[in-house]
Design a protein around this motif. Structure first.
Motif, mmCIF file in Angstrom:
data_model
loop_
_atom_site.group_PDB
_atom_site.id
_atom_site.type_symbol
_atom_site.label_atom_id
_atom_site.label_comp_id
_atom_site.label_asym_id
_atom_site.label_seq_id
_atom_site.Cartn_x
_atom_site.Cartn_y
_atom_site.Cartn_z
ATOM 1 N N GLU A 37 -6.891 8.429 4.272
ATOM 2 C CA GLU A 37 -8.203 7.774 4.209
ATOM 3 C C GLU A 37 -8.290 6.656 5.249
ATOM 4 O OE1 GLU A 37 -10.976 5.121 1.178
ATOM 5 O OE2 GLU A 37 -9.294 6.239 0.345
ATOM 6 N N LEU A 38 -7.231 5.853 5.349
ATOM 7 C CA LEU A 38 -7.240 4.751 6.302
ATOM 8 C C LEU A 38 -7.266 5.256 7.743
ATOM 9 C CD1 LEU A 38 -4.735 2.302 4.592
ATOM 10 C CD2 LEU A 38 -7.231 2.364 4.402
ATOM 11 N N ARG A 48 -8.792 -2.514 -1.838
ATOM 12 C CA ARG A 48 -9.040 -1.716 -3.053
ATOM 13 C C ARG A 48 -7.827 -0.868 -3.427
ATOM 14 N NH1 ARG A 48 -10.832 3.307 -2.642
ATOM 15 N NH2 ARG A 48 -11.742 2.949 -0.597
ATOM 16 N N LEU A 49 -7.186 -0.272 -2.437
ATOM 17 C CA LEU A 49 -6.088 0.652 -2.687
ATOM 18 C C LEU A 49 -4.732 -0.035 -2.816
ATOM 19 C CD1 LEU A 49 -7.175 3.367 -0.104
ATOM 20 C CD2 LEU A 49 -7.428 3.476 -2.601
ATOM 21 N N GLY A 50 -4.625 -1.244 -2.275
ATOM 22 C CA GLY A 50 -3.345 -1.942 -2.273
ATOM 23 C C GLY A 50 -3.213 -2.931 -3.415
ATOM 24 N N LEU A 100 0.845 -1.183 0.000
ATOM 25 C CA LEU A 100 0.000 0.000 0.000
ATOM 26 C C LEU A 100 0.881 1.233 0.000
ATOM 27 C CD1 LEU A 100 -3.080 0.479 0.256
ATOM 28 C CD2 LEU A 100 -2.745 0.635 2.704
ATOM 29 N N ASP A 101 0.592 2.158 -0.904
ATOM 30 C CA ASP A 101 1.331 3.408 -0.978
ATOM 31 C C ASP A 101 0.972 4.292 0.214
ATOM 32 O OD1 ASP A 101 1.506 6.407 -2.127
ATOM 33 O OD2 ASP A 101 2.979 5.095 -3.100
ATOM 34 N N ASP A 102 1.967 4.974 0.759
ATOM 35 C CA ASP A 102 1.762 5.831 1.928
ATOM 36 C C ASP A 102 0.729 6.933 1.686
ATOM 37 O OD1 ASP A 102 3.626 4.332 3.290
ATOM 38 O OD2 ASP A 102 5.235 5.810 3.105
ATOM 39 N N SER A 103 0.496 7.294 0.439
ATOM 40 C CA SER A 103 -0.450 8.369 0.134
ATOM 41 C C SER A 103 -1.886 8.015 0.518
ATOM 42 C CB SER A 103 -0.393 8.719 -1.361
ATOM 43 O OG SER A 103 -0.847 7.627 -2.140
ATOM 44 N N HIS A 104 -2.172 6.747 0.781
ATOM 45 C CA HIS A 104 -3.530 6.317 1.120
ATOM 46 C C HIS A 104 -3.812 6.340 2.614
ATOM 47 C CE1 HIS A 104 -4.173 5.226 -3.003
ATOM 48 N NE2 HIS A 104 -3.131 4.423 -2.988
ATOM 49 N N ALA A 131 -11.025 -0.939 1.973
ATOM 50 C CA ALA A 131 -10.175 0.134 1.453
ATOM 51 C C ALA A 131 -8.747 -0.364 1.249
ATOM 52 C CB ALA A 131 -10.195 1.335 2.394
ATOM 53 N N VAL A 132 -8.240 -1.139 2.186
ATOM 54 C CA VAL A 132 -6.886 -1.688 2.040
ATOM 55 C C VAL A 132 -6.825 -2.586 0.813
ATOM 56 C CG1 VAL A 132 -5.187 -3.258 3.078
ATOM 57 C CG2 VAL A 132 -6.267 -1.485 4.471
#
Length: 92
Positions: A20-21, A53-55, A13-17, A50-51
């Motif tokens: 939201e988390l 979906r975003l990862g 997972l990119d730190d930019s997310h 979310a993890v």
């Protein structure tokens, strides 16, 4: 960052997310403190979704050190309380 969802595996997972988390983590913490089990279930599911979906999932045979470990989707309030740090499940 490598994140493990217990019972499922790891995702990168990119730190930019993390904003939201962290918002979902704060909401989860509030629901746990108030004993709102329905809200807890809903927000835990949203956090894990979310993890996912975003990862980007790591291959099953990859064994990278996890920098963050999240509970399984079916975890109960007591199990998650034991995993909490000072900042909730997600530091920051």
């Amino acid at each position: 960052m490598i994140v493990r969802i217990m019972g499922e595996g790891q995702v990168e997972l990119d730190d930019s997310h993390f904003a939201e988390l962290n918002r979902l983590d704060d909401e989860l913490l509030e629901e746990m403190e108030s004993g709102d089990e329905a809200g807890f279930r809903r927000t835990l599911r949203a956090l894990l979704d979310a993890v996912r979906r975003l990862g980007s999932p790591l291959p099953d045979d990859a064994l990278e050190p996890s920098e963050l470990i999240l509970p399984a989707p079916e975890a109960d309030l007591d199990e998650v309380r034991k995993m909490l740090g000072d900042d909730g499940l997600i530091p920051g």
